[in-house]
Design a protein around this motif. Structure first.
Motif, PDB file in Angstrom:
ATOM      1  N   PHE A  17      -5.590 -11.205  -1.888  1.00  0.00           N
ATOM      2  CA  PHE A  17      -6.649 -10.445  -2.547  1.00  0.00           C
ATOM      3  C   PHE A  17      -6.211  -9.949  -3.919  1.00  0.00           C
ATOM      4  CE2 PHE A  17     -10.122  -9.363   0.431  1.00  0.00           C
ATOM      5  CZ  PHE A  17      -9.698 -10.091   1.515  1.00  0.00           C
ATOM      6  N   ASP A  18      -5.044 -10.378  -4.362  1.00  0.00           N
ATOM      7  CA  ASP A  18      -4.521  -9.980  -5.661  1.00  0.00           C
ATOM      8  C   ASP A  18      -4.415  -8.453  -5.744  1.00  0.00           C
ATOM      9  OD1 ASP A  18      -4.382 -12.650  -6.413  1.00  0.00           O
ATOM     10  OD2 ASP A  18      -6.483 -12.639  -7.021  1.00  0.00           O
ATOM     11  N   ASP A  19      -5.057  -7.866  -6.783  1.00  0.00           N
ATOM     12  CA  ASP A  19      -4.920  -6.430  -7.012  1.00  0.00           C
ATOM     13  C   ASP A  19      -5.467  -5.601  -5.866  1.00  0.00           C
ATOM     14  OD1 ASP A  19      -3.729  -6.954  -9.395  1.00  0.00           O
ATOM     15  OD2 ASP A  19      -5.525  -6.607 -10.615  1.00  0.00           O
ATOM     16  N   SER A  20      -6.584  -6.037  -5.265  1.00  0.00           N
ATOM     17  CA  SER A  20      -7.189  -5.261  -4.195  1.00  0.00           C
ATOM     18  C   SER A  20      -6.284  -5.218  -2.970  1.00  0.00           C
ATOM     19  CB  SER A  20      -8.561  -5.835  -3.826  1.00  0.00           C
ATOM     20  OG  SER A  20      -8.427  -7.141  -3.299  1.00  0.00           O
ATOM     21  N   GLU A  21      -5.615  -6.334  -2.689  1.00  0.00           N
ATOM     22  CA  GLU A  21      -4.703  -6.359  -1.546  1.00  0.00           C
ATOM     23  C   GLU A  21      -3.508  -5.444  -1.789  1.00  0.00           C
ATOM     24  OE1 GLU A  21      -2.350  -9.909  -0.663  1.00  0.00           O
ATOM     25  OE2 GLU A  21      -3.140  -9.770   1.364  1.00  0.00           O
ATOM     26  N   GLU A  22      -2.997  -5.433  -3.011  1.00  0.00           N
ATOM     27  CA  GLU A  22      -1.873  -4.562  -3.345  1.00  0.00           C
ATOM     28  C   GLU A  22      -2.276  -3.091  -3.233  1.00  0.00           C
ATOM     29  OE1 GLU A  22       1.173  -3.626  -7.074  1.00  0.00           O
ATOM     30  OE2 GLU A  22      -0.150  -5.382  -7.129  1.00  0.00           O
ATOM     31  N   THR A  23      -3.482  -2.772  -3.696  1.00  0.00           N
ATOM     32  CA  THR A  23      -3.982  -1.400  -3.607  1.00  0.00           C
ATOM     33  C   THR A  23      -4.126  -0.972  -2.160  1.00  0.00           C
ATOM     34  OG1 THR A  23      -5.177  -1.639  -5.684  1.00  0.00           O
ATOM     35  CG2 THR A  23      -5.877   0.148  -4.231  1.00  0.00           C
ATOM     36  N   ASP A  24      -4.634  -1.877  -1.317  1.00  0.00           N
ATOM     37  CA  ASP A  24      -4.787  -1.561   0.097  1.00  0.00           C
ATOM     38  C   ASP A  24      -3.432  -1.336   0.754  1.00  0.00           C
ATOM     39  OD1 ASP A  24      -6.736  -1.435   2.389  1.00  0.00           O
ATOM     40  OD2 ASP A  24      -5.390  -2.979   3.156  1.00  0.00           O
ATOM     41  N   ALA A  25      -2.454  -2.153   0.394  1.00  0.00           N
ATOM     42  CA  ALA A  25      -1.108  -1.991   0.946  1.00  0.00           C
ATOM     43  C   ALA A  25      -0.509  -0.658   0.531  1.00  0.00           C
ATOM     44  CB  ALA A  25      -0.218  -3.144   0.490  1.00  0.00           C
ATOM     45  N   ASP A  26      -0.763  -0.224  -0.698  1.00  0.00           N
ATOM     46  CA  ASP A  26      -0.270   1.083  -1.154  1.00  0.00           C
ATOM     47  C   ASP A  26      -0.895   2.210  -0.324  1.00  0.00           C
ATOM     48  OD1 ASP A  26       1.262  -0.101  -3.094  1.00  0.00           O
ATOM     49  OD2 ASP A  26      -0.199   0.200  -4.709  1.00  0.00           O
ATOM     50  N   ALA A  27      -2.183   2.078  -0.024  1.00  0.00           N
ATOM     51  CA  ALA A  27      -2.864   3.094   0.784  1.00  0.00           C
ATOM     52  C   ALA A  27      -2.304   3.125   2.195  1.00  0.00           C
ATOM     53  CB  ALA A  27      -4.366   2.816   0.816  1.00  0.00           C
ATOM     54  N   GLN A  28      -2.020   1.941   2.727  1.00  0.00           N
ATOM     55  CA  GLN A  28      -1.453   1.877   4.074  1.00  0.00           C
ATOM     56  C   GLN A  28      -0.069   2.500   4.123  1.00  0.00           C
ATOM     57  OE1 GLN A  28      -1.939  -2.358   4.327  1.00  0.00           O
ATOM     58  NE2 GLN A  28      -3.722  -2.200   5.650  1.00  0.00           N
ATOM     59  N   GLU A  29       0.702   2.266   3.093  1.00  0.00           N
ATOM     60  CA  GLU A  29       2.047   2.843   3.034  1.00  0.00           C
ATOM     61  C   GLU A  29       1.973   4.369   2.914  1.00  0.00           C
ATOM     62  OE1 GLU A  29       6.307   2.322   0.683  1.00  0.00           O
ATOM     63  OE2 GLU A  29       4.552   1.151   0.066  1.00  0.00           O
ATOM     64  N   ALA A  30       1.044   4.867   2.105  1.00  0.00           N
ATOM     65  CA  ALA A  30       0.873   6.319   1.961  1.00  0.00           C
ATOM     66  C   ALA A  30       0.424   6.938   3.279  1.00  0.00           C
ATOM     67  CB  ALA A  30      -0.145   6.613   0.858  1.00  0.00           C
ATOM     68  N   THR A  31      -0.435   6.217   4.015  1.00  0.00           N
ATOM     69  CA  THR A  31      -0.888   6.699   5.326  1.00  0.00           C
ATOM     70  C   THR A  31       0.266   6.747   6.310  1.00  0.00           C
ATOM     71  OG1 THR A  31      -3.077   5.731   4.950  1.00  0.00           O
ATOM     72  CG2 THR A  31      -2.502   6.295   7.229  1.00  0.00           C
ATOM     73  N   SER A  32       1.097   5.707   6.278  1.00  0.00           N
ATOM     74  CA  SER A  32       2.256   5.650   7.176  1.00  0.00           C
ATOM     75  C   SER A  32       3.235   6.778   6.880  1.00  0.00           C
ATOM     76  CB  SER A  32       2.954   4.296   7.032  1.00  0.00           C
ATOM     77  OG  SER A  32       4.082   4.209   7.877  1.00  0.00           O
ATOM     78  N   ASP A  33       3.452   7.066   5.593  1.00  0.00           N
ATOM     79  CA  ASP A  33       4.364   8.156   5.210  1.00  0.00           C
ATOM     80  C   ASP A  33       3.840   9.500   5.725  1.00  0.00           C
ATOM     81  OD1 ASP A  33       5.969   6.343   3.919  1.00  0.00           O
ATOM     82  OD2 ASP A  33       5.176   6.777   1.916  1.00  0.00           O
ATOM     83  N   LEU A  34       2.528   9.713   5.567  1.00  0.00           N
ATOM     84  CA  LEU A  34       1.917  10.948   6.069  1.00  0.00           C
ATOM     85  C   LEU A  34       2.029  11.022   7.585  1.00  0.00           C
ATOM     86  CD1 LEU A  34       0.202  13.531   5.688  1.00  0.00           C
ATOM     87  CD2 LEU A  34      -1.835  12.071   5.752  1.00  0.00           C
ATOM     88  N   SER A  35       1.764   9.906   8.235  1.00  0.00           N
ATOM     89  CA  SER A  35       1.802   9.855   9.699  1.00  0.00           C
ATOM     90  C   SER A  35       3.189  10.187  10.243  1.00  0.00           C
ATOM     91  CB  SER A  35       1.381   8.464  10.175  1.00  0.00           C
ATOM     92  OG  SER A  35       1.648   8.291  11.545  1.00  0.00           O
ATOM     93  N   THR A  36       4.230   9.664   9.608  1.00  0.00           N
ATOM     94  CA  THR A  36       5.595   9.867  10.090  1.00  0.00           C
ATOM     95  C   THR A  36       5.948  11.348  10.176  1.00  0.00           C
ATOM     96  OG1 THR A  36       6.316   7.738   9.187  1.00  0.00           O
ATOM     97  CG2 THR A  36       8.029   9.378   9.627  1.00  0.00           C
TER      98      THR A  36
END
Length: 250
Positions: A218-237
Motif C-alpha cells: 500500500f506504499d505510504d498508506s501501509e507504512e502509516t498503518d504500520a506506524d499506528a499499529q506499533e504505537a498501539t502495541s507500545d501503549l498496550s504493553t
C-alpha cells in the motif's frame, strides 16, 4: 492469704449504656473474637473464627461500659437462617466486598470489545466470559494484551478490522486512566498522545485509499498503518502492566 473463690474471680457483667436499631443493607464477615448471647457479655455462644465465610446482617448496636470503665460498641449479628447470632465487638467485623466497581469495569470492557469488527471480537468476548469480579483486573489485563498483540501489523488483511482493534485500545485506556498513579500516567500519557497521532493518520489514509485486491503493498498508506499499529502495541504493553496493578488481593 485466701485465694478468691471461682465466683468472685469471674469478670463482672458489662453495663449497657444504650441501645439503637440499625437499618442497613450492609453485610459483614466476622473475622475473630467471641459472639455473646447477651449485651452484658456474660454468655459466650460462638467463636467468630469458626464462621470465616458466613455472611451476617446487623440489626442492633449497643454501647457497652465494661467493668474497668472503658466503652465499646457491639453489634447484634445474625446469619440468614438465624442459627448463628449474638453480640460481637464491631471491630471484629469486616464489610462483605460487593465488587461493584469490578463488575462495572467488566461490563464496560465488554462494551468496548463489541465496538471491534464482528469478525475479530468473538475470541475476546469468549475470554471475557472467564473473567470474574474477584480477579477482574488480572483478566482484563490479559484480554487487553491479546487485543494489542493481535492488532499488531496485520498487513493488508483489511484495514477496517485492524483499526477497530487499535481504536479499542484507546477506549480501554480512557476507562482506567483516572485510576493510575502519577508515575504511571506520565508514561502512559506520552504513549497515548503518540498513539492518537498515528491512529488519526491511519484512519485518514483508510478513508482516502482503496485496498488492493491482490494484497500488494500500500506504499505510504501501509507504512502509516504500520506506524499506528506499533504505537498501539507500545501503549498496550504498558497498559497491560498498569491494569494488572489494580488487582487487589482480598
Amino acid at each position: 492469704m485466701v485465694s478468691p473463690s471461682s465466683a468472685s474471680a469471674k469478670t463482672a457483667p458489662a453495663k449497657v449504656v444504650s441501645y439503637s436499631k440499625i437499618s442497613s443493607s450492609k453485610r459483614y464477615h466476622a473475622l475473630y473474637g467471641n459472639i455473646y448471647g447477651n449485651a452484658k457479655l456474660t454468655k459466650k455462644v460462638h467463636n467468630a473464627s469458626n464462621f470465616p465465610n458466613t455472611v451476617f446482617s446487623v440489626t442492633k448496636s449497643a454501647t457497652i461500659k465494661k467493668y474497668h470503665g472503658s466503652r465499646s460498641i457491639y453489634y447484634y449479628i445474625s446469619n440468614k437462617s438465624g442459627t448463628v447470632k449474638g453480640w460481637i465487638w464491631r471491630g471484629n467485623l469486616s464489610p462483605v466486598k460487593t465488587y461493584a466497581q469490578e463488575k462495572s469495569d467488566i461490563n464496560a470492557m465488554i462494551k468496548i470489545i463489541n465496538t471491534i469488527d464482528p469478525d475479530e471480537r468473538g475470541t475476546y468476548l469468549v475470554e471475557m466470559n472467564d473473567v470474574t469480579p474477584q480477579q477482574a483486573y488480572s483478566g482484563i489485563s490479559s484480554v487487553t494484551g491479546d487485543i494489542g498483540s493481535d492488532g499488531y501489523y496485520m498487513g493488508s488483511v483489511g484495514y477496517s478490522e485492524n483499526i477497530s482493534e487499535m481504536q479499542a485500545m484507546g477506549k480501554i485506556y480512557n476507562l482506567f486512566e483516572k485510576r493510575f498513579t502519577s508515575s504511571q500516567k506520565r508514561t502512559l500519557n506520552a504513549l497515548y498522545e503518540n498513539y492518537l497521532t498515528e491512529l488519526d493518520s491511519a484512519v485518514s489514509n483508510e478513508n482516502n485509499e482503496n485496498p488492493i485486491s491482490d494484497g500488494s503493498a500500500f506504499d505510504d498508506s501501509e507504512e502509516t498503518d504500520a506506524d499506528a499499529q506499533e504505537a498501539t502495541s507500545d501503549l498496550s504493553t504498558v497498559l497491560v502492566k498498569d491494569i494488572a496493578s489494580l488487582q487487589k488481593t482480598v
